[in-house]
Design a protein around this motif. Structure first.
Motif, short mmCIF file in Angstrom:
data_model
loop_
_atom_site.label_atom_id
_atom_site.label_comp_id
_atom_site.label_asym_id
_atom_site.label_seq_id
_atom_site.Cartn_x
_atom_site.Cartn_y
_atom_site.Cartn_z
N MET A 100 52.15 27.17 -11.40
CA MET A 100 51.45 28.42 -11.59
C MET A 100 50.52 28.63 -10.41
SD MET A 100 50.49 28.41 -15.55
CE MET A 100 51.62 27.73 -16.70
N SER A 101 50.55 29.80 -9.89
CA SER A 101 49.76 30.04 -8.68
C SER A 101 48.51 30.85 -9.01
CB SER A 101 50.60 30.78 -7.65
OG SER A 101 51.00 32.02 -8.16
N GLN A 102 47.40 30.34 -8.51
CA GLN A 102 46.16 31.08 -8.62
C GLN A 102 45.88 31.71 -7.29
OE1 GLN A 102 43.61 28.03 -10.54
NE2 GLN A 102 42.54 29.87 -11.20
N ARG A 103 45.19 32.82 -7.30
CA ARG A 103 44.84 33.48 -6.05
C ARG A 103 43.41 33.94 -6.16
NH1 ARG A 103 47.25 39.53 -6.57
NH2 ARG A 103 46.50 39.81 -8.64
N PRO A 104 42.84 34.32 -5.06
CA PRO A 104 41.47 34.84 -5.13
C PRO A 104 41.43 36.04 -6.06
CG PRO A 104 42.14 34.51 -2.85
CD PRO A 104 43.36 34.29 -3.71
N ARG A 105 40.34 36.16 -6.78
CA ARG A 105 40.20 37.24 -7.74
C ARG A 105 40.14 38.59 -7.06
NH1 ARG A 105 35.13 34.45 -10.07
NH2 ARG A 105 35.41 33.47 -8.11
N MET A 127 52.98 35.87 -19.22
CA MET A 127 52.82 34.89 -20.30
C MET A 127 51.61 35.25 -21.16
SD MET A 127 52.39 30.77 -20.17
CE MET A 127 54.08 30.27 -20.35
N ALA A 128 50.50 35.62 -20.53
CA ALA A 128 49.30 36.01 -21.28
C ALA A 128 49.61 37.21 -22.17
CB ALA A 128 48.16 36.33 -20.32
N ASN A 129 50.33 38.18 -21.64
CA ASN A 129 50.69 39.37 -22.41
C ASN A 129 51.49 38.99 -23.65
OD1 ASN A 129 50.92 42.21 -22.87
ND2 ASN A 129 52.97 42.14 -22.01
N GLY A 130 52.50 38.15 -23.47
CA GLY A 130 53.34 37.73 -24.59
C GLY A 130 52.55 36.96 -25.64
N LEU A 131 51.72 36.03 -25.18
CA LEU A 131 50.93 35.24 -26.12
C LEU A 131 49.94 36.11 -26.88
CD1 LEU A 131 50.21 32.08 -23.94
CD2 LEU A 131 51.63 32.18 -26.01
N LEU A 132 49.23 36.98 -26.17
CA LEU A 132 48.25 37.83 -26.84
C LEU A 132 48.92 38.81 -27.80
CD1 LEU A 132 45.73 38.41 -23.93
CD2 LEU A 132 45.42 36.98 -25.97
N ASP A 133 50.11 39.29 -27.45
CA ASP A 133 50.84 40.18 -28.36
C ASP A 133 51.18 39.44 -29.65
OD1 ASP A 133 52.33 42.81 -28.79
OD2 ASP A 133 53.92 41.32 -29.11
N ARG A 134 51.67 38.20 -29.54
CA ARG A 134 51.99 37.42 -30.73
C ARG A 134 50.74 37.16 -31.58
NH1 ARG A 134 55.00 33.83 -27.05
NH2 ARG A 134 56.97 34.87 -26.74
N LEU A 135 49.64 36.80 -30.90
CA LEU A 135 48.40 36.54 -31.63
C LEU A 135 47.88 37.81 -32.31
CD1 LEU A 135 46.60 34.25 -29.04
CD2 LEU A 135 47.72 33.54 -31.16
N LEU A 151 44.29 30.18 -17.45
CA LEU A 151 45.13 30.92 -18.39
C LEU A 151 44.77 30.54 -19.82
CD1 LEU A 151 47.40 32.92 -18.90
CD2 LEU A 151 49.03 31.04 -18.62
N ARG A 152 44.53 29.26 -20.06
CA ARG A 152 44.13 28.80 -21.38
C ARG A 152 42.81 29.46 -21.79
NH1 ARG A 152 45.22 23.68 -20.64
NH2 ARG A 152 43.18 23.15 -19.77
N ALA A 153 41.84 29.52 -20.88
CA ALA A 153 40.56 30.17 -21.16
C ALA A 153 40.77 31.65 -21.44
CB ALA A 153 39.60 29.96 -19.99
N LEU A 154 41.63 32.29 -20.69
CA LEU A 154 41.90 33.72 -20.87
C LEU A 154 42.51 33.99 -22.24
CD1 LEU A 154 43.12 36.23 -18.34
CD2 LEU A 154 44.43 36.02 -20.44
N VAL A 155 43.48 33.19 -22.64
CA VAL A 155 44.13 33.41 -23.94
C VAL A 155 43.15 33.11 -25.07
CG1 VAL A 155 46.03 32.68 -25.43
CG2 VAL A 155 46.44 33.03 -23.00
N PHE A 198 43.27 37.11 -11.67
CA PHE A 198 43.28 35.67 -11.40
C PHE A 198 44.62 35.16 -10.87
CE2 PHE A 198 39.77 35.71 -14.57
CZ PHE A 198 38.83 35.02 -13.84
N PHE A 199 45.71 35.80 -11.23
CA PHE A 199 47.04 35.26 -10.94
C PHE A 199 47.95 36.33 -10.33
CE2 PHE A 199 45.52 33.09 -14.82
CZ PHE A 199 45.56 31.78 -14.40
N ASP A 200 48.91 35.86 -9.53
CA ASP A 200 49.93 36.79 -9.04
C ASP A 200 51.33 36.28 -9.35
OD1 ASP A 200 50.10 34.76 -7.19
OD2 ASP A 200 49.75 36.03 -5.45
N GLY A 201 51.44 35.28 -10.18
CA GLY A 201 52.74 34.76 -10.60
C GLY A 201 53.14 35.32 -11.95
N ASP A 202 53.75 34.46 -12.76
CA ASP A 202 54.21 34.85 -14.09
C ASP A 202 53.13 34.75 -15.17
OD1 ASP A 202 56.78 35.43 -13.23
OD2 ASP A 202 57.50 33.38 -13.58
N GLU A 203 51.97 34.24 -14.81
CA GLU A 203 50.92 34.03 -15.80
C GLU A 203 50.50 35.30 -16.54
OE1 GLU A 203 50.60 30.81 -12.68
OE2 GLU A 203 50.80 33.00 -12.66
N PRO A 204 50.33 36.45 -15.86
CA PRO A 204 49.98 37.66 -16.63
C PRO A 204 51.03 38.01 -17.69
CG PRO A 204 49.47 38.00 -14.33
CD PRO A 204 50.26 36.70 -14.42
#
Length: 173
Positions: free
Chosen positions: A1-6, A151-159, A110-114, A143-149
């Motif tokens: 997972m790639s992090q980038r400058p905010r 993943m966050a979208n999918g997880l938050l939708d399920r929650l 990502l864990r903190a965000l979710v 925070f991210f430019d990879g697939d993390e957003p």
């Protein structure tokens, strides 16, 4: 997972700033082992809002580790709720993740965000679930430019569908 400058979210969005700061505070609390109250206090005193006059660059912002425009009450409430409900929310997050992807494998930001998103979704007096999800998706893109957003979208939708099922009925759609 790639992090980038905010990336800098618009500075005129104090609720978004509260969410960004909550993610940062939850990350810091997990990494340092400091209590939520200690981290909230540190953020309020040193990282939220413009720097005190005569100290630091008055235009300091996200790139300098500050969150310049924040709804402090929302920030503190998200952090407190995330910590108080962490065990229950972590169980829901773990169930929402693929079996081969345990919660500990998630990038810590990502864990903190979710966790922050789950906390806000558990607040029944907050904005609609779709608004919360979109806000955290914006934060994830900061925070991210990879697939993390994604993943966050999918997880938050399920929650959201678990925590606020009434918002996802046919009549509510």
């Amino acid at each position: 997972m790639s992090q980038r400058p905010r990336r800098r979210p618009p500075t005129s969005r104090p609720r978004t700033g509260a969410r960004v700061a909550a993610v940062q505070a939850l990350f810091q609390s997990e990494q340092s082992g400091e209590t939520a109250e200690t981290v909230i206090d540190q953020f309020v005193r040193h990282r939220l809002g413009p720097p005190p006059e005569g100290r630091g660059d008055p235009d300091a912002g996200y790139d300098d580790g500050r969150v310049p425009d924040v709804e402090v009450g929302l920030f503190a409430r998200i952090v407190r709720t995330a910590v108080q409900a962490q065990e229950a929310n972590d169980r829901m997050i773990a169930v929402a993740l693929p079996a081969e992807w345990p919660l500990a494998r998630l990038d810590p930001v990502l864990r903190a965000l979710v966790r922050a998103g789950a906390a806000e979704l558990s607040m029944t007096d907050g904005p609609p679930a779709r608004v919360v999800i979109n806000e955290y998706l914006d934060v994830a893109h900061g925070f991210f430019d990879g697939d993390e957003p994604r993943m966050a979208n999918g997880l938050l939708d399920r929650l959201a569908r678990q925590l606020r099922p009434q918002e996802f009925t046919d009549a509510a759609v």
